[in-house]
Design a protein around this motif. Sequence first.
Motif, PDB file in Angstrom:
ATOM      1  N   ILE A  23     -12.529  -8.312 -11.773  1.00  0.00           N
ATOM      2  CA  ILE A  23     -11.960  -9.083 -10.507  1.00  0.00           C
ATOM      3  C   ILE A  23     -10.462  -8.840 -10.218  1.00  0.00           C
ATOM      4  O   ILE A  23      -9.598  -9.069 -11.206  1.00  0.00           O
ATOM      5  CB  ILE A  23     -12.315 -10.670 -10.804  1.00  0.00           C
ATOM      6  CG1 ILE A  23     -13.592 -10.954 -11.090  1.00  0.00           C
ATOM      7  CG2 ILE A  23     -11.780 -11.278  -9.690  1.00  0.00           C
ATOM      8  CD1 ILE A  23     -13.658 -12.268 -11.668  1.00  0.00           C
ATOM      9  N   VAL A  24     -10.279  -8.350  -9.099  1.00  0.00           N
ATOM     10  CA  VAL A  24      -8.917  -7.914  -8.777  1.00  0.00           C
ATOM     11  C   VAL A  24      -8.569  -9.015  -7.629  1.00  0.00           C
ATOM     12  O   VAL A  24      -8.992  -9.295  -6.724  1.00  0.00           O
ATOM     13  CB  VAL A  24      -8.661  -6.598  -7.870  1.00  0.00           C
ATOM     14  CG1 VAL A  24      -7.488  -6.427  -7.757  1.00  0.00           C
ATOM     15  CG2 VAL A  24      -9.317  -5.312  -8.980  1.00  0.00           C
ATOM     16  N   TYR A  25      -7.545  -9.963  -8.248  1.00  0.00           N
ATOM     17  CA  TYR A  25      -6.943 -10.974  -7.538  1.00  0.00           C
ATOM     18  C   TYR A  25      -5.508 -10.305  -6.697  1.00  0.00           C
ATOM     19  O   TYR A  25      -5.015  -9.515  -7.420  1.00  0.00           O
ATOM     20  CB  TYR A  25      -6.359 -11.861  -8.461  1.00  0.00           C
ATOM     21  CG  TYR A  25      -7.550 -12.719  -9.002  1.00  0.00           C
ATOM     22  CD1 TYR A  25      -7.788 -13.745  -8.422  1.00  0.00           C
ATOM     23  CD2 TYR A  25      -7.871 -12.427 -10.342  1.00  0.00           C
ATOM     24  CE1 TYR A  25      -9.147 -14.793  -8.769  1.00  0.00           C
ATOM     25  CE2 TYR A  25      -9.222 -13.117 -11.000  1.00  0.00           C
ATOM     26  CZ  TYR A  25      -9.507 -14.103 -10.366  1.00  0.00           C
ATOM     27  OH  TYR A  25     -10.725 -14.799 -10.710  1.00  0.00           O
ATOM     28  N   ASP A  29      -3.106 -15.931  -8.634  1.00  0.00           N
ATOM     29  CA  ASP A  29      -3.435 -16.154  -9.967  1.00  0.00           C
ATOM     30  C   ASP A  29      -4.776 -15.884 -10.309  1.00  0.00           C
ATOM     31  O   ASP A  29      -5.609 -16.461  -9.256  1.00  0.00           O
ATOM     32  CB  ASP A  29      -2.626 -17.514 -10.538  1.00  0.00           C
ATOM     33  CG  ASP A  29      -1.161 -17.478 -10.389  1.00  0.00           C
ATOM     34  OD1 ASP A  29      -0.547 -16.227 -10.640  1.00  0.00           O
ATOM     35  OD2 ASP A  29      -0.612 -18.566 -10.497  1.00  0.00           O
ATOM     36  N   ALA A  30      -5.286 -15.516 -11.444  1.00  0.00           N
ATOM     37  CA  ALA A  30      -6.586 -15.777 -11.595  1.00  0.00           C
ATOM     38  C   ALA A  30      -7.205 -16.997 -11.539  1.00  0.00           C
ATOM     39  O   ALA A  30      -6.608 -17.990 -12.211  1.00  0.00           O
ATOM     40  CB  ALA A  30      -6.921 -14.889 -12.942  1.00  0.00           C
ATOM     41  N   SER A  43      -9.879  -9.874 -15.479  1.00  0.00           N
ATOM     42  CA  SER A  43      -9.199 -10.281 -14.305  1.00  0.00           C
ATOM     43  C   SER A  43      -7.987  -9.587 -14.178  1.00  0.00           C
ATOM     44  O   SER A  43      -6.982  -9.404 -15.438  1.00  0.00           O
ATOM     45  CB  SER A  43      -8.774 -11.813 -14.436  1.00  0.00           C
ATOM     46  OG  SER A  43      -9.945 -12.508 -14.200  1.00  0.00           O
ATOM     47  N   ILE A  44      -7.545  -8.896 -13.368  1.00  0.00           N
ATOM     48  CA  ILE A  44      -6.436  -8.027 -12.974  1.00  0.00           C
ATOM     49  C   ILE A  44      -5.694  -8.790 -11.587  1.00  0.00           C
ATOM     50  O   ILE A  44      -6.230  -8.931 -10.539  1.00  0.00           O
ATOM     51  CB  ILE A  44      -6.634  -6.547 -12.643  1.00  0.00           C
ATOM     52  CG1 ILE A  44      -7.257  -6.179 -13.909  1.00  0.00           C
ATOM     53  CG2 ILE A  44      -5.499  -5.804 -12.500  1.00  0.00           C
ATOM     54  CD1 ILE A  44      -8.095  -4.881 -13.800  1.00  0.00           C
ATOM     55  N   ILE A  45      -4.488  -8.876 -11.634  1.00  0.00           N
ATOM     56  CA  ILE A  45      -3.759  -9.275 -10.566  1.00  0.00           C
ATOM     57  C   ILE A  45      -2.915  -8.240 -10.110  1.00  0.00           C
ATOM     58  O   ILE A  45      -2.263  -7.484 -10.834  1.00  0.00           O
ATOM     59  CB  ILE A  45      -2.792 -10.528 -10.884  1.00  0.00           C
ATOM     60  CG1 ILE A  45      -3.648 -11.526 -11.619  1.00  0.00           C
ATOM     61  CG2 ILE A  45      -1.749 -10.916  -9.672  1.00  0.00           C
ATOM     62  CD1 ILE A  45      -2.735 -12.618 -12.107  1.00  0.00           C
ATOM     63  N   LEU A  60      -7.227   0.227  -8.144  1.00  0.00           N
ATOM     64  CA  LEU A  60      -6.934  -0.283  -9.348  1.00  0.00           C
ATOM     65  C   LEU A  60      -8.118  -0.595 -10.207  1.00  0.00           C
ATOM     66  O   LEU A  60      -8.213  -0.503 -11.369  1.00  0.00           O
ATOM     67  CB  LEU A  60      -5.968  -1.526  -9.032  1.00  0.00           C
ATOM     68  CG  LEU A  60      -5.724  -2.016 -10.439  1.00  0.00           C
ATOM     69  CD1 LEU A  60      -4.775  -1.359 -11.383  1.00  0.00           C
ATOM     70  CD2 LEU A  60      -4.817  -3.330 -10.103  1.00  0.00           C
ATOM     71  N   ALA A  61      -9.192  -1.212  -9.282  1.00  0.00           N
ATOM     72  CA  ALA A  61     -10.422  -1.341 -10.125  1.00  0.00           C
ATOM     73  C   ALA A  61     -11.052  -0.211 -10.788  1.00  0.00           C
ATOM     74  O   ALA A  61     -11.525  -0.331 -11.867  1.00  0.00           O
ATOM     75  CB  ALA A  61     -11.232  -2.177  -8.968  1.00  0.00           C
ATOM     76  N   MET A  62     -11.130   0.818  -9.963  1.00  0.00           N
ATOM     77  CA  MET A  62     -11.656   1.994 -10.709  1.00  0.00           C
ATOM     78  C   MET A  62     -11.134   2.472 -11.691  1.00  0.00           C
ATOM     79  O   MET A  62     -11.470   2.961 -12.835  1.00  0.00           O
ATOM     80  CB  MET A  62     -11.773   3.141  -9.462  1.00  0.00           C
ATOM     81  CG  MET A  62     -12.379   4.516  -9.922  1.00  0.00           C
ATOM     82  SD  MET A  62     -14.242   4.319 -10.568  1.00  0.00           S
ATOM     83  CE  MET A  62     -15.181   4.510  -9.063  1.00  0.00           C
TER      84      MET A  62
END
Length: 261
Positions: A23-25, A29-30, A43-45, A60-62
Amino acid sequence: MNALKNLLNGIERGSQWPSEVIIVYMNEDAYNLEHVYSFPIRSIILHTDKGINLGAARNLAMQESSTENNIFLDVDCIPEEHLIANYAKHMDEEDVLFSGQVRYLPAGYDRSKDWEDKLHQLSLPDPIRGDLQEYTYELFWSLNFGCSKKTFKQIGGFDSQYEGYGAEDTDFAFEARKHGVTLKTIPALSYHQHHATYKPPLNHLQTISTNAALFFSKWAVWPMEGWLSSFEQLGYLRRDAGNLQVLRLPTDSEIEAVRTS
């Protein structure tokens, strides 16, 4: 928050689970998800200087993914039971850019009894793509697609110059075509959760205009032609050959007047 929970619950109910969910926020915040799911979640911010950047988030997700084959779903999508299995089957057979399909849920869909079991019954097909078996590159959309890391790298990822709303997914598809990547539509279905819409999307006029101008500078054609034409007719912008000028921005009341629900 509810949209994300519905997405994750949909994955949980699926016939095949992913090896992980990322999950990219964007600039937030997550969330505390509370529920423990049957698959790992990371979780990535992503912090950006100028609002949301969907292309940068997908890149970024990839980059962070630990698997070769990857599925991208927007947070307002609920996967159909066999979505992951459909992608997995096709990805095992060939390495191309895959586009899934989408149906739209109406307002109040989640107030129906046992609504999670009636998503197909409650939803309507996409008005543009609903009858198409294969989408053209011009009709590619990034809310439900999949590809391998190899293919993503061949395309070059998403152009993070596109900020805010509009055109980054069409640009991605045009890059795929430019680099000889086949686009294939498969019956990997997701259901789009209802939220307020604006017709035309005056709430995104500035970023749509900026992104459209960037797209034209790269490809010499206009994306989002219907929206741009509507903005012109309403007197918000003017196009002259390859130039686009925003004449004025809509007021809050003008934006609210085109809100559909």
